[in-house]
Structure formats: structure tokens, C-alpha cells
Design an enzyme around this catalytic site. Structure first.
Site: not given
Ligand code: NAD
Length: 427
Positions: A89, A266, A282, A380
Site C-alpha cells: 500500500e 486499520k 504472523d 495518496h
Molecule cells: P517454534 O515452535 O518454531 O519456536 C519456538 C521454540 O524455539 C521454543 O519452544 C523453544 O524451544 C525454541 N527457542 C530457541 N531459542 C528461543 C528463544 N530465545 N526464545 C524462545 N524460544 C526459543 O515457534 P513458535 O514461536 O512457538 O510458533 C510460531 C509459529 O506458530 C508462527 O509461524 C505462527 O504462524 C504459528 N502458529 C500460529 C497460530 C496462531 O496464532 N493461532 C497457531 C498455530 C501456529
């Protein structure tokens, strides 16, 4: 871009997911009758390795390039920051630059409420919900141990289970017992991390509740992970008291009216989602959280506030859930996301959330200022005119020439652009 579609148009394509992106693209091209130009365009994946794209999502055939711009002039908590923003945008990046320029001396101050995410476990068919709630709460230590055992990496980094809540929810099919696992996910957005814990705990919770468990997933209303930013714009720097009062009035309109608040918010998300996307986070999770938070009182309202402070200047603030990470999802694997995080120079998810909140406020300030003064179209139009010129077929230097004439004639329309293009080409 299309020629005649293929004869055999069935969307049932056996083994589609097992094919390479190029093989899938050829099948899609045959289905849709894509011409060579369209196929070549989709086959060019730009700066994203096709093998990586193919791992990020399913059934990949191409990529969608969105420009990444950089917002300048932003001073956040006393530190100068260049902010990468991915958006299609026009005016979004410029709006942030303009807001930052007008309060560069004082900048933005930010904070967060924590890094806590909530996972929900839904128990139904519970005979004694009030007692079930207490039976679950009594297991706090056991629940903590089980959650932490799911993610030793997170625990080793100082994260893990923090708290337990059990809510009773009246529904048409009876009282549901909703357990909230509250988890510090440190530098991860945390969806996968907390979903794993919720799934692990579910059978035990079903047992304690003496009911049946259905859903086990995070809440995107991450209201224990709020990011906040506030800033002052000096009345003298923004065009005087009338402009200041117009901005306050615009805010009060949004605060009082959901029809206006939707557009107001928005605009805020124009800035926020652009940084969320540029950093591989996300956008839908952040957007869902923001809008749910805006409706937390039961009436949808503004995510920002504007007041006149004791010095007669414009005092502005924003507060919203911002579940973003530096690890997990696409943040670590998408090269553009990694580069964006390097430009921002952030080393914690908390700092990223704080910067994003400041960008949301900056975006909103510029939008309200434009709306309360010249109107949004003036700013715009120049960029919009370029889009219209390109749609009319202008290329290279013609784009600017045609756009300028459209703006001069105050007639930014496709039909006018086509005529102007003829004039330009005719010399
Ligand atoms: P992930 O599971 O890939 O990574 C998180 C993991 O990384 C932690 O559990 C930990 O074990 C490890 N880790 C390593 N270094 C870390 C640090 N410094 N801090 C924290 N953890 C560390 O990712 P996530 O963040 O648990 O999930 C994010 C993904 O989930 C996004 O891609 C999102 O789109 C997706 N998702 C979103 C939804 C929703 O929002 N409703 C639902 C399902 C999945």
C-alpha cells in the site's frame, strides 16, 4: 495474462503436493491456460530459494513479492531506528517517516507488560464445573512441571510455565471449564510452544474435570503481552492548535464510533502489519489480537488515545497485544526476515514489539493529521496516480510523466490516464 484454459479442468490432481514447484506450476498453467509470460513470472521466485519456499507452505508454485521500504526519522526510547516495512500500500512508509520527523527531538517511549502467552484447554460435559475448576487449580505444581517438561530449551532460556487460570463459561450446551496455561515464551511468538503444552496437558485436565476435552490451542488475545508506546507532538511543530484539536477530535470520533474505529485501527495496522510481515512474523495473529483487544470492553474502540497535555501539546499513546518473535515460524528461516531483524538491530522479541507499537502510533498520528487537515487523498494521490498510469500501460519514464499530469488535472482515472499516455507518446 491467460489464454484459453485447458480442456480437462479437474481440481482433483493426484499427488500434487509431492511434485516440485515447477511441475505444479505446469499443471496449474495447463488448468488455467496461463500464457508464457505468466508462467515465466511465477517461475521466477526472486530472492527466495524455491527449495525454502517449498518447505514454508504446501503446494508452492511461486512467490508474491511485496516491496520492503524503510521508515526513517524514528527515535524510540532514545535510540535511532531504521524500520523495514513490507507492504503493497502506498503512503504507509511515508506516513511513518513524516510522524517521526515531527517529533524527532523527543521521539517515542515504549514498554511491554511481559512475554506471556495463553493456551486454552476446553473441557465440556462437566457435571460439577465449580468444583472441577478447583480440582484443576489444585494441580498447579503438577501442571507447571508437565508444561516445562515439554520445552526444556524454553525453560533453559528463562521461559516456561508462569500461571494457571480456570474460567467457567456459560454456553448453550452447558458450562464449559476453560483452563488457561500462561507461559513465558521469551523470544518466540510461542504458538507452537504453548499448543504443545496444551495438547500434552489435555488428557490430565479431562480427568480432573471429569469431562471431555475438545480444543487445545493458544488464544490470539495475548493480553499479557501488551506493547505500549507514547509520544508528544509539539503544537508548534504540527501546524498549530487547530491541527492539534482536529487530531484530538478525530480520535474522539474513533473512540465513540465502531464504524470510524475500524478504519482508524486499520490505519494503525498498516504500519504494524508491515513490520510484522517484514520480520517474518504472523500478521494474522497480531491483527486478531489487536482487534480483539480493541473490543475488550464489549464495544469496539480505538487502539490509540490523544489528549492535550499541560504544555498545550499533543500527547498520544497506543497499547495492544503484540505476540511477535525473533525465533520460530519464518523469522529465522526467511532471509528477508533475517535481514529486516538485522536492520532493526533487535536482540529480544520485547524490543521488536516496542518498536512495532511506536510504528503503529506514528502511522496513526500521520493519518489523523492528514484527515483533520488536507484530507487523505492529497498525499495518496501522487503514488496512486503512478499506479493508475502503470495500469493504463505507462512504462519507464512515462509513469512519472503521466502521473504528474493526472495530479495536475486533478483527475486520477484510468480513462484519463489512457488519453494522457497517448498524448505523452505522441510527443
Ligand atoms: P517454534 O515452535 O518454531 O519456536 C519456538 C521454540 O524455539 C521454543 O519452544 C523453544 O524451544 C525454541 N527457542 C530457541 N531459542 C528461543 C528463544 N530465545 N526464545 C524462545 N524460544 C526459543 O515457534 P513458535 O514461536 O512457538 O510458533 C510460531 C509459529 O506458530 C508462527 O509461524 C505462527 O504462524 C504459528 N502458529 C500460529 C497460530 C496462531 O496464532 N493461532 C497457531 C498455530 C501456529
Amino acid at each position: 495474462m491467460t489464454s484459453a484454459a485447458g480442456q480437462n479442468r479437474s481440481s482433483r490432481i493426484a499427488g500434487f503436493h509431492k511434485k516440485t514447484p515447477r511441475e505444479r506450476l505446469d499443471l496449474v498453467a495447463a488448468f488455467a491456460g496461463l500464457d508464457e509470460t505468466a508462467v515465466a513470472h511465477l517461475a521466477n521466485m526472486g530472492n527466495l530459494d524455491p527449495a525454502l519456499a517449498d518447505k514454508l507452505i504446501e503446494n508452492v508454485i511461486g512467490t508474491m513479492n511485496v516491496p520492503v521500504g524503510v521508515a526513517t526519522n524514528m527515535k524510540i526510547d532514545g535510540e535511532d531506528v531504521l524500520v523495514p516495512m513490507a507492504t503493497e500500500e502506498s503512503s504507509v512508509v511515508a506516513a511513518v517517516c513524516n510522524a517521526g520527523r515531527q517529533n524527532y527531538e523527543t521521539g517515542f517511549s515504549t514498554s511491554v507488560s511481559g512475554n506471556l502467552m495463553i493456551a486454552q484447554v476446553q473441557a465440556v460435559e462437566v457435571r460439577d464445573p465449580a468444583a472441577a475448576r478447583l480440582r484443576i487449580l489444585e494441580r498447579r505444581d503438577e501442571i507447571k512441571a508437565a508444561c516445562d517438561a515439554c520445552d526444556p530449551v524454553l525453560v533453559s532460556l528463562g521461559g516456561g510455565f508462569r500461571d494457571l487460570e480456570v474460567r467457567l463459561l456459560d454456553t448453550p450446551s452447558g458450562t464449559m471449564v476453560i483452563t488457561h496455561l500462561i507461559v513465558d515464551t521469551r523470544d518466540a511468538m510461542g504458538a507452537n510452544a504453548v499448543n504443545t503444552m496444551a495438547e500434552k496437558l489435555a488428557p490430565a485436565i479431562a480427568g480432573w474435570a471429569q469431562g471431555r476435552v475438545y480444543l487445545r490451542i493458544l488464544s490470539n488475545l495475548s493480553d499479557r503481552r501488551l506493547a505500549r508506546a507514547h509520544a508528544v507532538w509539539r503544537t508548534a511543530d504540527i501546524g498549530g492548535e487547530q491541527v492539534r484539536d482536529g487530531i484530538v477530535s478525530a480520535y474522539q470520533f474513533a473512540a465513540a464510533d465502531p464504524y470510524r474505529a475500524a478504519t482508524h485501527n486499520k490505519g494503525i495496522m498498516n504500519g504494524i502489519s508491515a513490520v510484522v510481515l517484514a520480520t517474518g512474523n504472523d500478521t494474522r495473529a497480531v491483527e486478531a489480537g489487536a482487534h480483539a483487544y480493541a473490543a475488550r470492553s464489549g464495544r469496539y474502540t480505538s487502539l490509540t488515545t490523544y489528549e492535550v497535555n499541560a504544555d498545550g501539546d499533543l500527547s498520544a499513546a497506543i497499547e495492544l497485544p503484540l505476540a511477535v518473535g525473533l525465533i520460530g515460524g519464518a523469522t529465522k528461516v526467511h532471509p528477508t526476515a533475517r535481514a529486516s531483524l538485522a536492520i532493526l538491530g533487535v536482540s529480544t522479541a520485547e524490543r521488536l514489539a516496542r518498536i512495532i507499537a511506536a510504528v503503529g502510533l506514528a502511522q496513526n498520528f500521520s493519518a489523523l493529521k492528514a484527515l483533520a487537515t488536507t484530507g487523505i487523498q492529497k498525499g495518496h494521490m501522487a503514488l496512486h496516480a503512478q499506479n493508475i498510469a502503470m495500469m493504463a500501460g505507462a512504462v519507464g519514464e512515462e509513469v512519472d510523466k503521466v502521473a504528474r499530469i493526472l495530479v495536475e488535472r486533478a483527475s486520477v482515472r484510468m480513462d484519463v490516464a489512457a488519453k494522457v499516455l497517448e498524448e505523452v507518446r505522441g510527443g
